[in-house]
Design a protein around this motif. Sequence first.
Motif, PDB file in Angstrom:
ATOM      1  N   ALA A 143      83.500 -61.926  28.963  1.00  0.00           N
ATOM      2  CA  ALA A 143      84.001 -61.745  27.596  1.00  0.00           C
ATOM      3  C   ALA A 143      83.935 -63.062  26.834  1.00  0.00           C
ATOM      4  CB  ALA A 143      85.425 -61.192  27.622  1.00  0.00           C
ATOM      5  N   HIS A 144      84.328 -64.158  27.491  1.00  0.00           N
ATOM      6  CA  HIS A 144      84.226 -65.471  26.832  1.00  0.00           C
ATOM      7  C   HIS A 144      82.772 -65.788  26.501  1.00  0.00           C
ATOM      8  CE1 HIS A 144      88.365 -66.558  28.436  1.00  0.00           C
ATOM      9  NE2 HIS A 144      88.425 -66.861  27.155  1.00  0.00           N
ATOM     10  N   GLY A 145      81.884 -65.494  27.421  1.00  0.00           N
ATOM     11  CA  GLY A 145      80.461 -65.731  27.172  1.00  0.00           C
ATOM     12  C   GLY A 145      79.940 -64.908  26.011  1.00  0.00           C
ATOM     13  N   ASN A 146      80.358 -63.650  25.945  1.00  0.00           N
ATOM     14  CA  ASN A 146      79.941 -62.781  24.837  1.00  0.00           C
ATOM     15  C   ASN A 146      80.476 -63.300  23.510  1.00  0.00           C
ATOM     16  OD1 ASN A 146      78.548 -61.066  26.554  1.00  0.00           O
ATOM     17  ND2 ASN A 146      80.283 -59.694  26.825  1.00  0.00           N
ATOM     18  N   LEU A 147      81.729 -63.742  23.529  1.00  0.00           N
ATOM     19  CA  LEU A 147      82.314 -64.295  22.301  1.00  0.00           C
ATOM     20  C   LEU A 147      81.616 -65.589  21.893  1.00  0.00           C
ATOM     21  CD1 LEU A 147      86.011 -63.420  23.093  1.00  0.00           C
ATOM     22  CD2 LEU A 147      84.775 -62.694  21.034  1.00  0.00           C
ATOM     23  N   ALA A 148      81.210 -66.398  22.875  1.00  0.00           N
ATOM     24  CA  ALA A 148      80.466 -67.629  22.580  1.00  0.00           C
ATOM     25  C   ALA A 148      79.121 -67.283  21.944  1.00  0.00           C
ATOM     26  CB  ALA A 148      80.258 -68.443  23.851  1.00  0.00           C
ATOM     27  N   GLU A 149      78.455 -66.288  22.507  1.00  0.00           N
ATOM     28  CA  GLU A 149      77.141 -65.890  21.990  1.00  0.00           C
ATOM     29  C   GLU A 149      77.224 -65.379  20.557  1.00  0.00           C
ATOM     30  OE1 GLU A 149      73.825 -62.473  22.942  1.00  0.00           O
ATOM     31  OE2 GLU A 149      74.994 -63.267  24.615  1.00  0.00           O
ATOM     32  N   LEU A 157      79.954 -72.729  15.486  1.00  0.00           N
ATOM     33  CA  LEU A 157      79.660 -73.454  16.722  1.00  0.00           C
ATOM     34  C   LEU A 157      80.916 -73.983  17.414  1.00  0.00           C
ATOM     35  CD1 LEU A 157      76.368 -75.272  15.715  1.00  0.00           C
ATOM     36  CD2 LEU A 157      76.698 -73.048  16.804  1.00  0.00           C
ATOM     37  N   GLU A 158      81.943 -74.279  16.644  1.00  0.00           N
ATOM     38  CA  GLU A 158      83.198 -74.729  17.253  1.00  0.00           C
ATOM     39  C   GLU A 158      83.780 -73.651  18.161  1.00  0.00           C
ATOM     40  OE1 GLU A 158      86.732 -76.576  15.287  1.00  0.00           O
ATOM     41  OE2 GLU A 158      85.152 -77.521  14.069  1.00  0.00           O
ATOM     42  N   LYS A 159      83.829 -72.430  17.637  1.00  0.00           N
ATOM     43  CA  LYS A 159      84.329 -71.323  18.451  1.00  0.00           C
ATOM     44  C   LYS A 159      83.393 -71.051  19.629  1.00  0.00           C
ATOM     45  CE  LYS A 159      87.334 -68.424  15.681  1.00  0.00           C
ATOM     46  NZ  LYS A 159      87.477 -67.169  14.944  1.00  0.00           N
ATOM     47  N   ALA A 160      82.109 -71.148  19.386  1.00  0.00           N
ATOM     48  CA  ALA A 160      81.138 -70.909  20.460  1.00  0.00           C
ATOM     49  C   ALA A 160      81.368 -71.888  21.608  1.00  0.00           C
ATOM     50  CB  ALA A 160      79.714 -71.038  19.924  1.00  0.00           C
ATOM     51  N   ILE A 161      81.563 -73.146  21.282  1.00  0.00           N
ATOM     52  CA  ILE A 161      81.822 -74.159  22.310  1.00  0.00           C
ATOM     53  C   ILE A 161      83.131 -73.865  23.020  1.00  0.00           C
ATOM     54  CG2 ILE A 161      82.378 -76.597  22.662  1.00  0.00           C
ATOM     55  CD1 ILE A 161      80.284 -77.185  20.411  1.00  0.00           C
ATOM     56  N   PHE A 162      84.164 -73.516  22.250  1.00  0.00           N
ATOM     57  CA  PHE A 162      85.457 -73.185  22.852  1.00  0.00           C
ATOM     58  C   PHE A 162      85.317 -72.054  23.862  1.00  0.00           C
ATOM     59  CE2 PHE A 162      89.039 -70.224  22.821  1.00  0.00           C
ATOM     60  CZ  PHE A 162      90.023 -71.020  23.398  1.00  0.00           C
ATOM     61  N   SER A 167      84.777 -69.905  29.411  1.00  0.00           N
ATOM     62  CA  SER A 167      83.991 -69.147  30.376  1.00  0.00           C
ATOM     63  C   SER A 167      83.717 -69.975  31.624  1.00  0.00           C
ATOM     64  CB  SER A 167      82.672 -68.694  29.740  1.00  0.00           C
ATOM     65  OG  SER A 167      81.869 -68.029  30.682  1.00  0.00           O
ATOM     66  N   LEU A 168      83.409 -71.242  31.426  1.00  0.00           N
ATOM     67  CA  LEU A 168      83.081 -72.125  32.559  1.00  0.00           C
ATOM     68  C   LEU A 168      84.295 -72.474  33.405  1.00  0.00           C
ATOM     69  CD1 LEU A 168      80.546 -74.493  30.782  1.00  0.00           C
ATOM     70  CD2 LEU A 168      80.047 -72.697  32.470  1.00  0.00           C
ATOM     71  N   LYS A 169      85.489 -72.370  32.844  1.00  0.00           N
ATOM     72  CA  LYS A 169      86.721 -72.662  33.596  1.00  0.00           C
ATOM     73  C   LYS A 169      86.955 -71.662  34.721  1.00  0.00           C
ATOM     74  CE  LYS A 169      89.428 -74.789  29.885  1.00  0.00           C
ATOM     75  NZ  LYS A 169      90.626 -74.601  29.049  1.00  0.00           N
ATOM     76  N   ILE A 170      86.392 -70.454  34.545  1.00  0.00           N
ATOM     77  CA  ILE A 170      86.704 -69.367  35.465  1.00  0.00           C
ATOM     78  C   ILE A 170      85.803 -69.317  36.647  1.00  0.00           C
ATOM     79  CG2 ILE A 170      86.837 -66.873  35.671  1.00  0.00           C
ATOM     80  CD1 ILE A 170      87.744 -66.971  32.690  1.00  0.00           C
TER      81      ILE A 170
END
Length: 170
Positions: A143-149, A157-162, A167-170
């Motif tokens: 879900a985080h990856g989809n939201l980043a995309e 881009l700020e939200k995408a990076i966030f 996503s990477l934390k998990i």
Amino acid sequence: NLYNESIKLFKEAGGLELELAKVYNNLAYIYSQRGAIDEAIEYYQNSLNIVEQKRDIYSTAFIYFNVGGIYFNIGDLDKAVECLEKSLAMQQKIGNIAGIATSYNTLGAIYGQKGDINLAIDYYLKSLKLNEKIGNSLAIAMAHGNLAEISTKIGDLEKAIFYQKESLKI
């Protein structure tokens, strides 16, 4: 083949309709993986006829989800939404949180492809919230990856990076 033999035996035995529905479902999946879409939909419909008659809401929701996935993959987004919304309503009726979250995620993808970014984000956020509630780490990361995309798509881009960092934390 073994599946056709199974169909024949289940029909002859009688009283094993839900098992027959599983065979149809398995055949549908195989055909969909082979790209034989018409055959896949036909077997899903055979399975759907049985599970609806038996009032098996869980299986009915599962089949509608699968058929929606086929329509999504071939680009028939309106039919995909129709099937996914049916699946979602049934998942909500039986309280299947994981199924609801998965349906939300897929609807997010569909609406993202349709260009309705706000609705896509809404569905992704709903999916994220439910997956956090049930502790589904893989789905949370997705879900985080989809939201980043989708944030990248709209230039945020700020939200995408966030979201990508989350996503990477998990």
